[in-house]
Design a protein around this motif. Structure first.
Motif, PDB file in Angstrom:
ATOM      1  N   UNK A 193       0.837  -1.203   0.000  1.00 37.15           N
ATOM      2  CA  UNK A 193       0.000   0.000   0.000  1.00 37.15           C
ATOM      3  C   UNK A 193       0.870   1.251   0.000  1.00 37.15           C
ATOM      4  N   UNK A 194       1.951   1.234   0.742  1.00 37.47           N
ATOM      5  CA  UNK A 194       2.881   2.370   0.771  1.00 37.47           C
ATOM      6  C   UNK A 194       3.516   2.591  -0.607  1.00 37.47           C
ATOM      7  N   UNK A 195       3.934   1.498  -1.248  1.00 36.09           N
ATOM      8  CA  UNK A 195       4.546   1.626  -2.581  1.00 36.09           C
ATOM      9  C   UNK A 195       3.536   2.165  -3.596  1.00 36.09           C
ATOM     10  N   UNK A 196       2.293   1.723  -3.507  1.00 39.82           N
ATOM     11  CA  UNK A 196       1.260   2.219  -4.431  1.00 39.82           C
ATOM     12  C   UNK A 196       1.004   3.708  -4.225  1.00 39.82           C
ATOM     13  N   UNK A 197       0.907   4.135  -2.970  1.00 40.32           N
ATOM     14  CA  UNK A 197       0.692   5.560  -2.694  1.00 40.32           C
ATOM     15  C   UNK A 197       1.872   6.386  -3.184  1.00 40.32           C
ATOM     16  N   UNK A 198       3.080   5.883  -2.998  1.00 38.04           N
ATOM     17  CA  UNK A 198       4.274   6.593  -3.442  1.00 38.04           C
ATOM     18  C   UNK A 198       4.309   6.697  -4.957  1.00 38.04           C
ATOM     19  N   UNK A 199       3.938   5.606  -5.642  1.00 38.37           N
ATOM     20  CA  UNK A 199       3.914   5.620  -7.106  1.00 38.37           C
ATOM     21  C   UNK A 199       2.836   6.579  -7.619  1.00 38.37           C
ATOM     22  N   UNK A 200       1.682   6.585  -6.973  1.00 39.65           N
ATOM     23  CA  UNK A 200       0.602   7.492  -7.372  1.00 39.65           C
ATOM     24  C   UNK A 200       1.027   8.952  -7.164  1.00 39.65           C
ATOM     25  N   UNK A 201       1.722   9.223  -6.062  1.00 40.62           N
ATOM     26  CA  UNK A 201       2.194  10.577  -5.775  1.00 40.62           C
ATOM     27  C   UNK A 201       3.224  11.031  -6.814  1.00 40.62           C
ATOM     28  N   UNK A 202       4.121  10.107  -7.194  1.00 41.14           N
ATOM     29  CA  UNK A 202       5.127  10.434  -8.223  1.00 41.14           C
ATOM     30  C   UNK A 202       4.449  10.704  -9.564  1.00 41.14           C
TER      31      UNK A 202
END
Length: 85
Positions: free
Chosen positions: A70-79
């Protein structure tokens, strides 16, 4: 109090008391079905302990992995949002 008084009177008259503790060891303390029940209880208890041990490790690994994903997905979405702006 009464026991000590009676013993005092007997000792005073010169009577010697000897207490002998005798007991008989029972030939069959448990029946075989009780023994099997006890072994079944110990088996279930042991299996339950190891299952709990395994599940605690597995569930913590599962929750940790889900949180990391979930953290990686949020980080990718933010990028992605930063690159599109």
């Amino acid at each position: 109090m009464i026991d000590s008084f009676c013993c005092f009177l007997l000792v005073r008259k010169g009577i010697k008391l000897t207490f002998v503790a005798t007991f008989k060891i029972p030939e069959n303390m448990f029946e075989f079905s009780q023994y099997l029940g006890f072994l079944l209880f110990l088996t279930v208890l042991t299996l339950g302990f190891w299952l709990m041990f395994f599940l605690v490790g597995f569930v913590s690994y599962w929750i940790g992995g889900a949180t990391w994903e979930a953290y990686k997905e949020k980080r990718a979405k933010k990028k992605q949002q930063q690159q599109s702006v």
